[in-house]
Design an enzyme around this catalytic site. Structure first.
Site, PDB file in Angstrom:
ATOM      1  N   VAL A   1       8.093  -2.176   6.425  1.00  0.00           N
ATOM      2  CA  VAL A   1       8.531  -0.543   6.123  1.00  0.00           C
ATOM      3  C   VAL A   1       8.252  -0.363   5.171  1.00  0.00           C
ATOM      4  O   VAL A   1       9.436  -0.241   4.506  1.00  0.00           O
ATOM      5  CB  VAL A   1       8.725  -0.321   7.397  1.00  0.00           C
ATOM      6  N   LYS A   2       7.535   0.418   4.528  1.00  0.00           N
ATOM      7  CA  LYS A   2       8.123   0.917   2.736  1.00  0.00           C
ATOM      8  C   LYS A   2       8.120   2.728   3.620  1.00  0.00           C
ATOM      9  O   LYS A   2       7.638   3.453   3.793  1.00  0.00           O
ATOM     10  CB  LYS A   2       6.897   1.335   2.462  1.00  0.00           C
ATOM     11  N   ILE A   3       8.938   3.177   2.461  1.00  0.00           N
ATOM     12  CA  ILE A   3       9.262   4.640   2.855  1.00  0.00           C
ATOM     13  C   ILE A   3      10.464   4.719   1.555  1.00  0.00           C
ATOM     14  O   ILE A   3      10.720   4.308   0.850  1.00  0.00           O
ATOM     15  CB  ILE A   3      10.935   4.325   4.086  1.00  0.00           C
TER      16      ILE A   3
ATOM     17  N   LEU B   1       4.127  -1.187   4.546  1.00  0.00           N
ATOM     18  CA  LEU B   1       2.717  -0.268   4.272  1.00  0.00           C
ATOM     19  C   LEU B   1       3.798   0.586   5.355  1.00  0.00           C
ATOM     20  O   LEU B   1       4.774   0.644   5.438  1.00  0.00           O
ATOM     21  CB  LEU B   1       2.136  -0.810   5.748  1.00  0.00           C
TER      22      LEU B   1
ATOM     23  N   THR C   1       1.152  -1.024  -0.376  1.00  0.00           N
ATOM     24  CA  THR C   1      -0.245   0.006  -0.088  1.00  0.00           C
ATOM     25  C   THR C   1       0.729   1.044   0.119  1.00  0.00           C
ATOM     26  O   THR C   1       1.665   1.589  -0.004  1.00  0.00           O
ATOM     27  CB  THR C   1      -0.943   0.129   1.437  1.00  0.00           C
TER      28      THR C   1
END
Ligand code: G3P
Length: 217
Positions: A86-88, A59, A27
């Site tokens: 964790v998406k950054i 996310l 997402t």
């Protein structure tokens, strides 16, 4: 190849996971906004996706600053440390946040990577995944497959553990070229996922098997 659904719409996520060939969900804030999910709704969305069979969830953080990214990343990972990545965004601040999160042994995806050097930096900060935007690369006039192939070869030569996650994929045929380039992961919108298993010839063969099976019973 691991296939993900790129969506924040729980109905789409459920349909994709029910296919049997979708491993997880990716997402971002744009997809959340499109699906009308507010930031506080993300834990609920994650729980529902996991209950529907998602084995991994990428996310994304919402903050623009380092402290916020690290704080949000830590709390997103706590939703389910086994499944959440964790998406950054791969900005200068994003790399600094990713380094802090991977130092805590959290898994990180650096996203919106457009150059080989960004992919090299992602590897340097210990990212597990490097998300590249195929369609948007083409929109920007870049040779998307050429560039992604160069990234994959570079990671292979470096014996890097990070995997390229192809995103912004807009046609089912793309997955063939991406698999041939050696990419291990791809995330697709539902309308592309729906077309993956389609083949008129297979449908005809299956219908004939059914007719013949009926005739011999
Ligand atoms: O994950 C990135 C994706 O949501 C962007 O796709 O087709 O809007 O460039 P697209």
């Amino acid at each position: 190849m691991r296939i993900y659904i790129d969506s924040a719409d729980i109905r789409e996520i459920r349909e994709a996971l029910a296919s049997g060939f979708v491993y997880g969900v990716t997402t971002n804030p744009t997809l959340l906004r499109r699906a009308n999910v507010r930031a506080e709704g993300v834990p609920g969305l994650a729980r529902e996706a996991i209950a529907s069979g998602a084995r991994e969830l990428h996310l994304q953080t919402y903050a623009g600053g380092l402290e916020g990214m690290v704080r949000e990343g830590t709390s997103l990972a706590q939703l389910d440390p086994e499944r959440v990545v964790v998406k950054i965004p791969a900005t200068a601040v994003g790399y600094a946040a990713a380094a802090q999160l991977t130092a805590q042994h959290l898994r990180v995806t650096l996203t919106a990577v457009y150059t080989v050097r960004q992919a090299v930096l992602a590897q340097s900060v210990g990212a597990h995944y490097i998300a590249v935007y195929l369609g948007r690369m083409r929109d920007a006039g870049l040779d998307a497959l050429g560039l992604v192939g160069q990234m994959q070869r570079t990671l292979d030569i470096q014996r890097a553990g990070a995997q390229i996650l192809a995103a912004s994929v807009r046609a089912p045929e793309e997955i063939e070229a991406l698999a041939e380039l050696g990419l291990a992961t791809v995330t697709l919108p539902l309308q592309v996922l729906r077309q993956l298993a389609e083949s008129p010839q297979t449908a005809t063969a299956a219908a004939t098997f059914l007719e013949d099976a009926t005739a011999i019973q």
